[in-house]
Design an enzyme around this catalytic site. Structure first.
Site, short mmCIF file in Angstrom:
data_model
loop_
_atom_site.label_atom_id
_atom_site.label_comp_id
_atom_site.label_asym_id
_atom_site.label_seq_id
_atom_site.Cartn_x
_atom_site.Cartn_y
_atom_site.Cartn_z
N GLU A 1 0.80 -1.23 0.00
CA GLU A 1 0.00 0.00 0.00
C GLU A 1 0.83 1.28 0.00
O GLU A 1 0.42 2.27 -0.60
CB GLU A 1 -0.93 0.03 1.22
CG GLU A 1 -1.93 -1.10 1.29
CD GLU A 1 -2.97 -1.03 0.18
OE1 GLU A 1 -3.28 0.08 -0.27
OE2 GLU A 1 -3.46 -2.11 -0.24
N SER B 1 -27.06 -25.92 53.78
CA SER B 1 -26.10 -26.07 54.89
C SER B 1 -24.73 -25.48 54.60
O SER B 1 -23.81 -25.68 55.38
CB SER B 1 -25.90 -27.56 55.17
OG SER B 1 -27.08 -28.12 55.64
#
Ligand code: ZN
Ligand code: ZN
Length: 782
Positions: A94, A355
């Site tokens: 690019e 419990s």
């Protein structure tokens, strides 16, 4: 991004330089700079990108992602995710002078302009990466005028950003067709991996697609993409950009990728993090991807078996004890199970703990010096102002050790210990451990809280258990890697935590799943189960040195299931998880901490042995804290030579008696022995000619409960039960209602009485020694 005014000051020496061409150039540059400054002021750069929030695991991999505000998959790269191969390929293709130009490349523009004029066609190549970023940020039609506009924006970008930042913006924004933007989203959605791990062929694929994102769709035009890719690979080959063998391999690499769904690991957790850290493009969590995936798979398979029992949901939390980091988070076994509310987050759901708070209660009682593991406690019917707790299996065990009471999860002793410690003290402890519902309504709780009569979250329980694995130190959960604040609260002493660990490691207990004893894969862990009232919640929470794992199983609908219980419904999954994530743990086991000692105690009471205690055992204790009261399991009594009468100090004769040791049982235990027909040696009846009436050992009225209001049906002629626990030498008691004699009965026998009118009643019980207890109640008729 804020805009800034740019001011140039050029040295006067340059402006007055004699050569005219230089002066013109300088004037031109100055004019351009001023124009730029003016435009920059009028049209400030706005970089306001909405990224897709990404949730990452501890290894940096994306576990979950959400669409951006404009419904795009646009994930922000982390600086270290910019793959050098990809970077090189992009720059060569690019903008190879990217690092050298100021945003626009005058030579490329001149060349492109000339080409356009000469060949009358548009060629690309003049756009720098910076200009492409400008175009991505400010999309415009491609005209010459807009090209100028792009150049202006490019200069602005260069002014405010570094080259690496601009490159990252480019990589974050390049289009890949559809709603996918940026190489990170493309890597994740097409290749299911981080951009870090891209191969050369994959990297080049991602560099060519943005040229024609709509006609080069991965998964639809893969052959064309490979053609393009290979064209560029050959270009790189000519350039000598990458080693030749790597390019050869890349040319042969097939492209089988197609678009996949965004990852959806740990959906409840990811959504929670997304909500909690809104507007963070990357939320780096501590989740351990391997552990999470194992837990997800185990829980999913496990629930396939349970659904035949009409049990449909499970939640799991795995906390690393050393770091307190959450390593696995399963809100429900199947997020997509719409029929059973799979979207509910069970880690945060408010449930009854059954419990599971008991270990914490006993540990707190150890720290108060009330008990040690071998302390004997009675497990017999009791009544706390109308509250009569019962054991899970409905039976009573008489005298048991604390260790046994906890390991077998007996309810009656737990309520008794909570009564001794005090509900208020215990609630304060739970508040210290950040139990949210305790903060909200802890003041309204009673003794039943220890049997599940309160609200907790799996998250809170798991973190509480993690304190047992950390010598009693409590700390917050770590969600994010960056969170390294260490705020610890010493919730329990190391000694109390250690004693509890040892009890919860015992294997002789009823909550070992069926057949687990014979299993070679029984993990070495401390754990506790819980089942809530109505069998709506099954819990199993365990820990070793490395991990604390909390498991909840039940139905989000709230439906109870008769088969549901902590032992059979939750513990097998807990064991599976430990065996899978920390099999043969190398971390070792908990060492006995410093603040703890060993002492010989009487096996009958668990208290330090007295001279008459024959049967002694070793017990752990906390020096300076644990009670040092000597054992009184026997009591020395003066009795007549025929052993028919006992004497107190005031009636003891000068001669003609013997001293003898008798069992010193608590009154409620004697009642239990009588009811169960368990033989015991009673103390002979007190000397009938003794005149002393002593208050000590007066009967204890257990029913009716003192101070209570009783609502009764007058028509049904309901009766009140009268009962007392009398001292063990008492044979007979006498009942009085409002000072009127009612009945004489054997000690500990039940009597019934029918109130004829509403109002206050005085109930008195006198034993055969003349000791009396009064109790007041109010009767109301419905
Ligand atoms: Zn003893
Ligand atoms: Zn006496």
């Amino acid at each position: 991004m804020s805009t800034q005014n740019i001011t140039y000051t050029l040295p006067r020496r340059l402006l007055t330089y004699s050569k005219p061409w230089l002066r013109y150039t300088l004037h031109l540059v100055l004019l351009l700079c001023l124009t730029f400054a003016l435009l920059n002021h009028l049209y400030p750069l706005k970089v306001n990108i909405s990224y897709s929030p990404v949730i990452t695991a501890s290894d940096g991999s994306v576990i979950n992602a959400f669409l951006s505000r404009d419904d795009k998959w646009r994930m922000q790269l982390e600086p270290d995710e910019i793959n050098p191969v990809l970077k090189k390929a992009v720059l060569l293709k690019e903008d190879r002078y990217f690092y050298y130009h100021p945003g626009v490349n005058p030579f490329a523009i001149s060349r492109a302009f000339a080409n356009n004029l000469l060949q009358n066609k548009k060629t690309s190549g003049a756009s720098t990466i910076t200009m492409q970023v400008a175009r991505l940020l400010y999309p415009q039609k491609r005209t010459y005028a807009n090209k100028l506009y792009e150049m202006f924006r490019a200069l602005q970008l260069e002014w405010y950003y570094s080259k690496d930042e601009i490159l990252q913006l480019y990589l974050d924004l390049v289009p890949f067709g559809g709603n996918i933007e940026g190489v990170k989203a493309a890597s994740v959605l097409y290749f299911q991996q981080s951009p870090r791990q891209l191969s050369l062929a994959q990297a080049v694929t991602l560099t060519v697609i943005p040229n024609k994102p709509s006609s080069l769709r991965i998964g639809e035009q893969n052959e064309r993409i490979v053609e393009f890719r290979n064209k560029w690979l050959r270009f790189y080959q000519e350039q000598g950009a990458f080693p030749a063998p790597e390019i050869e391999d890349a040319l042969l690499e097939p492209l089988e990728a197609r678009r996949q769904q965004a990852p959806k690991v740990a959906p409840h957790f990811a959504y929670r993090m997304f909500r909690r850290y809104k507007n963070h493009p990357i939320v780096k969590t501590t989740l351990n991807r391997q552990v999470q995936e194992k837990v997800e798979q185990l829980a999913y398979n496990y629930m396939q078996r349970l659904r035949y029992q009409n049990i449909h949901n499970a939640a799991v939390l795995v906390i690393n004890n050393q770091t307190r980091a959450v390593e696995a988070y399963l809100g429900s076994a199947d997020f997509n199970d719409f029929a059973h509310h799979g979207q509910v987050d069970g880690v945060r759901a408010v449930r009854s703990p059954g419990s599971t708070l008991k270990p914490f209660l006993y540990a707190a009682a150890f720290d108060k010096g009330l008990l040690t593991p071998k302390t004997m406690i009675t497990d017999v019917p009791v009544d706390y102002a109308g509250y009569r707790p019962q054991n899970y299996f409905g039976n009573y065990n008489g005298n048991v050790t604390i260790a046994h009471a906890l390991a077998t999860s007996l309810n009656v002793p737990a309520v008794k210990v909570l009564d001794q410690l005090g509900v208020y003290t215990f609630v304060q402890k739970l508040k210290q451990a950040e139990f949210s519902e305790m903060k909200r309504k802890g003041n309204q709780l009673g003794l039943s809280l220890i049997l599940g009569g309160c609200d907790v979250k799996l998250e809170e329980l798991t973190l509480l258990y993690s304190a047992f694995a950390n010598q009693g130190r409590y700390s917050h959960i770590r969600w994010l890697q960056e969170d390294t604040t260490e705020q610890e609260t010493q919730l329990l002493s190391p000694g109390a935590a250690y004693m509890t660990n040892q009890i919860l490691t015992q294997l002789t207990r009823p909550d070992l799943p069926h057949n687990a004893h014979n299993s070679p894969n029984l993990p070495k862990i401390a754990w506790k189960t819980g089942t809530s009232y109505g069998r709506k919640d099954a819990w199993s929470i365990g820990y070793n040195k490395k991990y604390t794992v909390g498991v909840w199983v039940g139905n989000f609908s709230g439906e109870g299931v008769p088969e549901l219980n902590g032992t059979d419904s939750a513990t097998p999954l807990l064991f599976d998880i430990f065996n899978s994530i920390d099999y043969n743990s190398t971390a070792g086991w908990f060492q006995q901490p410093k603040g703890i000692g060993l002492r010989a105690v009487c096996a009958e009471s668990g208290s330090p042995a007295n001279s008459f205690c024959r049967n002694q055992v070793l017990d752990t204790f906390i020096p300076g804290i644990s009670s040092t009261r000597k054992c009184s399991h026997l009591k020395r009594i003066a009795v007549s030579e025929d052993k028919k009468h006992s004497y107190c100090t005031s009636c003891q004769p000068a001669t003609g008696f013997v001293q003898q040791l008798y069992p010193n049982h608590a009154p409620e235990l004697l009642t239990f022995f009588d009811a169960e027909r368990i033989p015991y040696t009673p103390i002979p009846a007190h000397n009938p000619s003794c005149s002393r009436i002593f208050k000590e050992y007066a009967p204890i009225i257990t029913s009716p409960a003192a101070g209570m209001e009783y609502f009764m049906e007058q028509e049904e002629r309901q009766q009140l039960m009268l009962h007392s626990n009398a001292h063990n030498e008492v044979k007979q008691v006498y009942w009085y209602i409002n000072d009127k004699f009612l009945k004489a009965t054997a000690a500990n026998e039940k009597v019934f009485f029918e109130p004829k009118k509403a109002g206050r009643y005085k109930i008195s019980c006198t034993d055969d020694q003349g000791r009396n207890t009064d109790s007041y109640i109010t009767v109301k008729f419905l």
